[in-house]
Write an enzyme that holds these catalytic residues in place. Structure first.
Site, mmCIF file in Angstrom:
data_model
loop_
_atom_site.group_PDB
_atom_site.id
_atom_site.type_symbol
_atom_site.label_atom_id
_atom_site.label_comp_id
_atom_site.label_asym_id
_atom_site.label_seq_id
_atom_site.Cartn_x
_atom_site.Cartn_y
_atom_site.Cartn_z
ATOM 1 N N SER A 1 -5.189 0.402 -0.471
ATOM 2 C CA SER A 1 -3.796 0.347 -0.509
ATOM 3 C C SER A 1 -3.379 -0.828 -1.074
ATOM 4 O O SER A 1 -3.837 -1.833 -0.439
ATOM 5 C CB SER A 1 -3.430 0.857 0.788
ATOM 6 O OG SER A 1 -1.715 0.702 0.531
ATOM 7 N N TYR B 1 -0.777 0.027 9.385
ATOM 8 C CA TYR B 1 -1.455 0.652 8.403
ATOM 9 C C TYR B 1 -2.323 -0.224 7.386
ATOM 10 O O TYR B 1 -3.441 -0.242 6.992
ATOM 11 C CB TYR B 1 -0.654 1.586 7.498
ATOM 12 C CG TYR B 1 -0.893 1.981 6.299
ATOM 13 C CD1 TYR B 1 -0.584 1.624 4.983
ATOM 14 C CD2 TYR B 1 -2.098 3.161 6.111
ATOM 15 C CE1 TYR B 1 -1.159 2.127 3.800
ATOM 16 C CE2 TYR B 1 -2.653 3.577 4.901
ATOM 17 C CZ TYR B 1 -2.287 3.032 3.772
ATOM 18 O OH TYR B 1 -2.477 3.551 2.716
ATOM 19 N N LYS C 1 -6.495 -1.149 6.583
ATOM 20 C CA LYS C 1 -7.191 -0.916 5.078
ATOM 21 C C LYS C 1 -7.734 -2.255 4.810
ATOM 22 O O LYS C 1 -8.849 -2.342 4.442
ATOM 23 C CB LYS C 1 -6.174 -0.699 3.998
ATOM 24 C CG LYS C 1 -5.694 0.854 4.179
ATOM 25 C CD LYS C 1 -6.862 1.873 4.039
ATOM 26 C CE LYS C 1 -6.179 3.188 3.953
ATOM 27 N NZ LYS C 1 -7.153 4.308 3.594
HETATM 28 C C1 WQD Z 1 8.553 3.867 -0.952
HETATM 29 C C2 WQD Z 1 9.864 3.115 -0.909
HETATM 30 C C3 WQD Z 1 10.859 2.755 1.309
HETATM 31 C C4 WQD Z 1 11.212 6.721 2.328
HETATM 32 C C5 WQD Z 1 3.113 4.210 0.394
HETATM 33 C C6 WQD Z 1 2.045 4.899 1.422
HETATM 34 C C7 WQD Z 1 1.063 4.203 1.432
HETATM 35 C C8 WQD Z 1 0.568 3.425 0.149
HETATM 36 C C9 WQD Z 1 1.612 2.613 -0.287
HETATM 37 C C10 WQD Z 1 -1.600 4.560 -0.610
HETATM 38 C C11 WQD Z 1 10.074 2.047 0.243
HETATM 39 C C12 WQD Z 1 11.765 3.621 0.576
HETATM 40 C C13 WQD Z 1 10.931 5.896 1.785
HETATM 41 C C14 WQD Z 1 12.742 7.122 2.547
HETATM 42 C C15 WQD Z 1 13.376 5.125 1.495
HETATM 43 N N1 WQD Z 1 0.004 4.375 -0.721
HETATM 44 N N2 WQD Z 1 11.875 4.919 1.314
HETATM 45 N N3 WQD Z 1 13.403 6.272 2.262
HETATM 46 O O1 WQD Z 1 5.904 2.870 2.234
HETATM 47 O O2 WQD Z 1 5.377 2.030 -0.121
HETATM 48 O O3 WQD Z 1 3.830 3.118 1.180
HETATM 49 O O4 WQD Z 1 2.440 3.683 -0.692
HETATM 50 O O5 WQD Z 1 -2.520 3.991 -0.088
HETATM 51 O O6 WQD Z 1 -0.312 4.990 2.080
HETATM 52 O O7 WQD Z 1 2.664 5.109 2.675
HETATM 53 O O8 WQD Z 1 5.823 4.431 0.277
HETATM 54 O O9 WQD Z 1 7.315 6.331 -0.153
HETATM 55 O O10 WQD Z 1 7.111 5.490 2.292
HETATM 56 O O11 WQD Z 1 8.381 4.126 0.536
HETATM 57 O O12 WQD Z 1 14.099 4.368 0.820
HETATM 58 O O13 WQD Z 1 13.045 8.022 3.195
HETATM 59 O O14 WQD Z 1 11.011 3.861 -0.606
HETATM 60 O O15 WQD Z 1 11.712 1.820 1.928
HETATM 61 O O16 WQD Z 1 10.914 0.995 -0.377
HETATM 62 P P1 WQD Z 1 5.311 3.051 0.821
HETATM 63 P P2 WQD Z 1 7.110 5.268 0.760
#
Ligand code: WQD
Length: 369
Positions: free
Chosen positions: A129, A153, A157
């Site tokens: 990741s 998390y 990884k």
């Molecule tokens: C994306 C953006 C949040 C939810 C994911 C996976 C992880 C890895 C990387 C593969 C961030 C914002 C989120 C919400 C929001 N992938 N957000 N409101 O945290 O980057 O990680 O991709 O391995 O497995 O978890 O993804 O979609 O949770 O967040 O504003 O309800 O959206 O702050 O900026 P993240 P995400």
């Protein structure tokens, strides 16, 4: 290196796992799946076969940490290579349950490695990741940038990557691709396979999809005080079918033994507000949102430099953000409640009975004719 024929996919009923199974089946590989359905349902595998137009060789309900059950799978099928997805993957959740993340992600990987060695299987594609990079000063990120994970998390990884590097240094027969994907989103263009989160979606894209479908009131934007152009979090979204393709290519392209680290990302940064707007355009539906506090463990920005994958494989992602939103919306429309016909529930789903013996979903062998 010979073309792998029988691929074992751990976590094959999950979001990226199921799309990768379709990609592998559609390109002539035989696929065996193991999944404990901690964050997936068996229906996903029926969808895989429907979309691919081919059957899985077999699938088993088991936890990869159960070495005896996993060894039974290797003893039953001529596994040539393994793609290891099984694990927990939500940043926010990992802050709340660190021990479960290390036990599942790290413990699952060491168990798999031990069983692979026991059966003389030395080819592995590992689901890593971009979150291992943590809070980085400079974007885009390449594979030589230092890892500085900032949540359990990401640390799980990063720990797995270290273990895999040590194994490759100690056992020169191993070939390992650790693919650091950025933010996989979207769905198979058929509308029959997609992201089916259990309970309340942790990730932003499935949450937006459920708001656009009228199943949830609004998106909560986690912070509008980030050091980014519109002050909301920036990520590198990549179509899940591009990610699936990357896994197939890692298996099919000749590669020297040893450890290979590769980013899988589009190279394009998109903020939360930009993603909401893109989804509104793709769905034609309003996507109301409210600004909320930052989420613990979040970082401001993560954008990939994908040039290494392009140089090594002559490959880069081809599907743009509009396509990601369109394919996601098509799946949402066809599957308002994902793979679960019962009403959308905010409750956590029933934990699978961990003591249940591995079940065989299918006849052990089917002709692949
Ligand atoms: C994306 C953006 C949040 C939810 C994911 C996976 C992880 C890895 C990387 C593969 C961030 C914002 C989120 C919400 C929001 N992938 N957000 N409101 O945290 O980057 O990680 O991709 O391995 O497995 O978890 O993804 O979609 O949770 O967040 O504003 O309800 O959206 O702050 O900026 P993240 P995400």
């Amino acid at each position: 290196m010979s073309q792998p024929r029988t691929i074992l996919v751990t976590g094959g009923a999950g979001f990226i796992g199921s799309h990768t199974c379709v990609e592998l089946l559609s390109h002539g590989h035989d696929v065996v799946v193991v999944d404990n359905h901690q964050n997936s349902v068996p229906e996903a595998l029926h969808r895989v076969e429907k979309v691919a137009g081919r059957s899985l060789t077999a699938s088993y309900v088991l936890d990869v940490r159960d070495r005896d059950a996993l060894s039974g799978v290797f003893a039953t099928h001529p596994v040539d290579a393994v793609v290891h997805f099984a694990g927990r993957k939500a940043v926010g959740e990992s802050v709340r349950m660190p021990v479960e993340y290390y036990d599942t992600n790290v413990g699952g990987t060491t168990a798999l490695l031990e069983v692979m060695s026991r059966h003389g299987v030395h080819r592995l594609v590992f689901s890593s990741s971009c979150s291992v990079y943590g809070v980085a000063e400079r974007m885009p990120l390449n594979e030589n940038d230092p890892a500085a994970p900032v949540n359990p998390y990401a640390r799980s990884k990063w720990t797995c990557e270290q273990i895999l590097a040590d194994v490759c240094a100690h056992r020169p027969e191993f070939t390992v691709h650790a693919l650091r994907y950025f933010n996989p989103v979207g769905a198979h263009p058929s509308g029959n396979l997609g992201e089916d989160p259990c309970g309340v979606p942790d990730n932003v894209m499935p949450y937006i999809a459920q708001v656009a479908a009228g199943l949830r009131e609004h998106v909560t934007v986690f912070g509008d005080d980030w050091p980014t152009p519109d002050r909301t979090g920036v990520r590198d979204y990549i179509h899940v079918m591009d990610v699936a393709e990357g896994h197939r290519i890692a298996l099919e392209r000749p590669a020297p033994t040893g450890m290979h680290l590769l980013n899988l990302g589009s190279g394009q940064g998109t903020s939360v507000l930009q993603l909401i707007e893109a989804y509104h355009r793709a769905s034609g539906r309003p996507v109301p949102y409210r600004i909320g506090p930052r989420r613990p463990g979040d970082v401001p920005e993560l954008v990939a430099d994908g040039s290494a994958a392009e140089a090594v494989w002559n490959w880069r992602p081809t599907r743009d953000l509009a396509r990601m939103c369109q394919d996601s919306w098509r799946f949402q429309l066809h599957n308002p409640r994902g793979y679960r016909p019962q009403s959308l529930s905010d409750r956590a789903v029933r934990e699978p009975d961990a003591t249940a013996p591995p079940q065989h979903h299918r006849a052990a062998f089917r002709s692949n004719a």
